[in-house]
Write a protein that holds these residues in place. Structure first.
Motif, mmCIF file in Angstrom:
data_model
loop_
_atom_site.group_PDB
_atom_site.id
_atom_site.type_symbol
_atom_site.label_atom_id
_atom_site.label_comp_id
_atom_site.label_asym_id
_atom_site.label_seq_id
_atom_site.Cartn_x
_atom_site.Cartn_y
_atom_site.Cartn_z
ATOM 1 N N ASN A 130 0.834 -1.207 0.000
ATOM 2 C CA ASN A 130 0.000 0.000 0.000
ATOM 3 C C ASN A 130 0.864 1.250 0.000
ATOM 4 O O ASN A 130 0.620 2.198 -0.762
ATOM 5 C CB ASN A 130 -0.895 0.036 1.253
ATOM 6 N N LEU A 131 1.855 1.265 0.858
ATOM 7 C CA LEU A 131 2.667 2.464 1.064
ATOM 8 C C LEU A 131 3.517 2.808 -0.152
ATOM 9 O O LEU A 131 3.603 3.977 -0.548
ATOM 10 C CB LEU A 131 3.568 2.268 2.291
ATOM 11 N N VAL A 132 4.156 1.807 -0.748
ATOM 12 C CA VAL A 132 5.042 2.110 -1.865
ATOM 13 C C VAL A 132 4.260 2.620 -3.070
ATOM 14 O O VAL A 132 4.752 3.450 -3.848
ATOM 15 C CB VAL A 132 5.897 0.872 -2.235
ATOM 16 N N ARG A 133 3.031 2.158 -3.236
ATOM 17 C CA ARG A 133 2.223 2.649 -4.356
ATOM 18 C C ARG A 133 1.717 4.069 -4.113
ATOM 19 O O ARG A 133 1.527 4.830 -5.060
ATOM 20 C CB ARG A 133 1.055 1.701 -4.609
ATOM 21 N N ALA A 134 1.493 4.416 -2.852
ATOM 22 C CA ALA A 134 0.973 5.745 -2.547
ATOM 23 C C ALA A 134 2.078 6.788 -2.399
ATOM 24 O O ALA A 134 1.889 7.956 -2.748
ATOM 25 C CB ALA A 134 0.136 5.696 -1.266
ATOM 26 N N TYR A 135 3.253 6.379 -1.868
ATOM 27 C CA TYR A 135 4.293 7.358 -1.530
ATOM 28 C C TYR A 135 5.627 7.119 -2.225
ATOM 29 O O TYR A 135 6.532 7.929 -2.098
ATOM 30 C CB TYR A 135 4.541 7.346 -0.014
ATOM 31 N N ARG A 136 5.803 6.015 -2.921
ATOM 32 C CA ARG A 136 7.042 5.637 -3.591
ATOM 33 C C ARG A 136 8.141 5.302 -2.582
ATOM 34 O O ARG A 136 8.170 4.204 -2.081
ATOM 35 C CB ARG A 136 7.487 6.718 -4.587
ATOM 36 N N ASN A 137 9.068 6.206 -2.275
ATOM 37 C CA ASN A 137 10.157 5.898 -1.361
ATOM 38 C C ASN A 137 9.628 5.819 0.069
ATOM 39 O O ASN A 137 9.139 6.819 0.615
ATOM 40 C CB ASN A 137 11.246 6.974 -1.435
ATOM 41 N N VAL A 138 9.739 4.646 0.688
ATOM 42 C CA VAL A 138 9.245 4.467 2.056
ATOM 43 C C VAL A 138 10.214 3.596 2.847
ATOM 44 O O VAL A 138 10.966 2.803 2.273
ATOM 45 C CB VAL A 138 7.839 3.811 2.081
ATOM 46 N N PRO A 139 10.225 3.716 4.180
ATOM 47 C CA PRO A 139 11.011 2.784 4.999
ATOM 48 C C PRO A 139 10.346 1.411 5.003
ATOM 49 O O PRO A 139 9.115 1.327 5.046
ATOM 50 C CB PRO A 139 10.964 3.419 6.394
ATOM 51 N N TYR A 140 11.148 0.359 4.965
ATOM 52 C CA TYR A 140 10.609 -0.986 5.089
ATOM 53 C C TYR A 140 10.963 -1.489 6.479
ATOM 54 O O TYR A 140 12.122 -1.813 6.760
ATOM 55 C CB TYR A 140 11.175 -1.923 4.025
ATOM 56 N N LEU A 141 9.960 -1.545 7.353
ATOM 57 C CA LEU A 141 10.191 -1.945 8.734
ATOM 58 C C LEU A 141 10.041 -3.457 8.852
ATOM 59 O O LEU A 141 8.936 -3.984 8.764
ATOM 60 C CB LEU A 141 9.203 -1.237 9.665
ATOM 61 N N ASP A 142 11.154 -4.146 9.080
ATOM 62 C CA ASP A 142 11.126 -5.606 9.187
ATOM 63 C C ASP A 142 11.398 -6.068 10.610
ATOM 64 O O ASP A 142 11.773 -7.216 10.842
ATOM 65 C CB ASP A 142 12.118 -6.244 8.222
ATOM 66 N N LYS A 143 11.199 -5.187 11.589
ATOM 67 C CA LYS A 143 11.343 -5.536 12.995
ATOM 68 C C LYS A 143 10.646 -4.469 13.829
ATOM 69 O O LYS A 143 10.322 -3.376 13.338
ATOM 70 C CB LYS A 143 12.820 -5.617 13.385
ATOM 71 N N VAL A 144 10.380 -4.785 15.070
ATOM 72 C CA VAL A 144 9.782 -3.811 15.982
ATOM 73 C C VAL A 144 10.840 -2.788 16.354
ATOM 74 O O VAL A 144 11.950 -3.144 16.751
ATOM 75 C CB VAL A 144 9.239 -4.499 17.250
ATOM 76 N N ILE A 145 10.484 -1.514 16.209
ATOM 77 C CA ILE A 145 11.427 -0.435 16.491
ATOM 78 C C ILE A 145 10.812 0.504 17.521
ATOM 79 O O ILE A 145 9.632 0.864 17.426
ATOM 80 C CB ILE A 145 11.772 0.345 15.211
#
Length: 404
Positions: A130-145
């Protein structure tokens, strides 16, 4: 006054004393199931803003000029104060946070709850999709931060190509955990993950048509186990509305092209959960009647994944307000209802003239009647505020992924 405020200090504590902590949930027998339900609960809030940022800005849908900021969104005139863009961003990442809570602790999951890990990977991939299609460059969170950490404030945004690589990997992992699990259209499943993985391959900057074709071919070949199929009707099963004699045998009733198209239109409408009431007009050789929602048709073979909401009736109009005292969830459902034939007064989802020049009764005799619904004073003027004929679908037309 000081004594009064002091006595109320504990009453103002916003922590829920009945809520389980993450550590407590991980130690309970069904903790992973409860965590998975929490991820789905979080995702319920996402469709409220999705239509605005995705479909409204397409060339098929528009907002009327009197509808607040929606015309500005439609015209790509959004500013930094637009709350819908910010809310869509935060709701997707909130769901990702919950999914990561499961993934980070996946080695603690009992054997009978391994599917919840697959669901978590599914939602993590879907939210980033969803995010990459709406905003293009996005952080990819692959762990709890920890949002208060330096890592969170400096977490890098990735280009779309790298985001899609991670989305594809997460969907693949999801398929592995969901393999052999139940096919439930209200929850992530192996079939849904395969379909969305194919869509990710087709949506990335350099589409991979070969991989997508192989994945979708596997869905078609195993459609009985997945429970997916396109809704259609064969000529042999179609209904003869009028008697049209066969030139070679006057006693034989021939199914005309117009009648077959009418049969197809009725079947097509079932994709949207709509049922036709009326008859076939002998004057203009088209359906003459109305389409209305039938809940029994809503979850059909073309739906691969659907976000469930509880529906109630208000003011004799079938809406999708849950009545569950969940403000965000209620907002999502109410906005979803505004996209449909039950709530067209908002003027958010109006067909564009470009779309209506292609989707006409003559050019699309099968799809037109099941797709559009005019609410104008001049009923025949389809170019003026023509809305889709989708009804509330248990409050989830904006949270449904289908084959069509």
């Amino acid at each position: 006054m000081i004594a009064f405020l002091t006595s109320c200090q504990e009453e103002l504590d916003l922590d829920n004393p009945n809520a389980f902590s993450l550590e407590e949930l991980l130690q309970t027998a069904d903790g992973f199931e409860l965590l998975a339900v929490g991820v789905m609960d979080s995702y319920q809030k996402i469709p409220a803003n999705e239509f605005l940022l995705i479909d409204l800005r397409s060339d098929d849908s528009r907002a009327n000029a009197q509808n607040g900021v929606y015309p500005d969104v439609d015209a790509y005139n959004m500013d930094t104060n637009n709350g819908d863009a910010a809310t869509y961003w935060s709701n997707n990442y909130a769901t990702i946070f919950r999914a990561n809570s499961i993934i980070d602790n996946r080695f603690l999951a009992p054997e009978e709850y391994q599917y919840t890990i697959g669901e978590a990977y599914f939602f993590r991939a879907l939210c980033h999709f969803n995010l990459v299609r709406a905003y293009r460059n996005v952080p990819y969170l692959d762990k709890v931060i920890d949002i208060n950490s330096n890592e969170a404030s400096n977490y890098p945004q990735l280009p779309p190509s790298e985001v899609y690589e991670k989305i594809i990997q997460d969907f693949r992992t999801s398929i592995a955990f969901l393999n052999g699990g139940p096919q439930n259209r209200y929850r992530p499943s192996e079939g849904a993950a395969i379909c969305l993985l194919a869509k990710a391959f087709l949506s990335q900057p350099n589409p991979n048509y070969t991989e997508a074709e192989l994945l979708l071919a596997s869905v078609i070949e195993n459609k009985e186990s997945f429970g997916y199929d396109l809704l259609t009707i064969d000529r042999d099963d179609a209904v003869n509305f009028l008697f049209d004699a066969d030139p070679n045998d006057p006693t034989v009733n021939v199914l005309t092209t117009e009648e077959y198209r009418a049969n197809q239109a009725i079947t097509f409408a079932k994709i949207f959960g709509n049922e036709f009431t009326g008859e076939f007009s002998s004057d203009n050789l088209r359906l003459d009647g109305t389409f209305s929602n039938n809940e029994g048709l809503e979850i059909n073979e073309e739906i691969i994944f659907s976000i469930p909401y509880e529906a109630i009736n208000t003011d004799n109009v079938a809406s999708s307000q849950s009545g569950l005292d969940d403000q965000v969830e209620t907002d999502a459902e109410g906005f979803s209802n505004a996209m449909t034939a039950s709530g067209p007064s908002n003027g958010v989802n109006v067909a564009t003239l470009d779309l209506l020049s292609l989707m006409t009764p003559e050019l699309q005799p099968v799809r037109f009647d099941g797709t559009f619904r005019s609410i104008t004073v001049i009923a025949d003027d389809i170019l003026n505020d023509t809305f889709n004929s989708k009804y509330h679908l248990l409050g989830k037309p904006m949270g449904t992924i289908g084959l069509f």
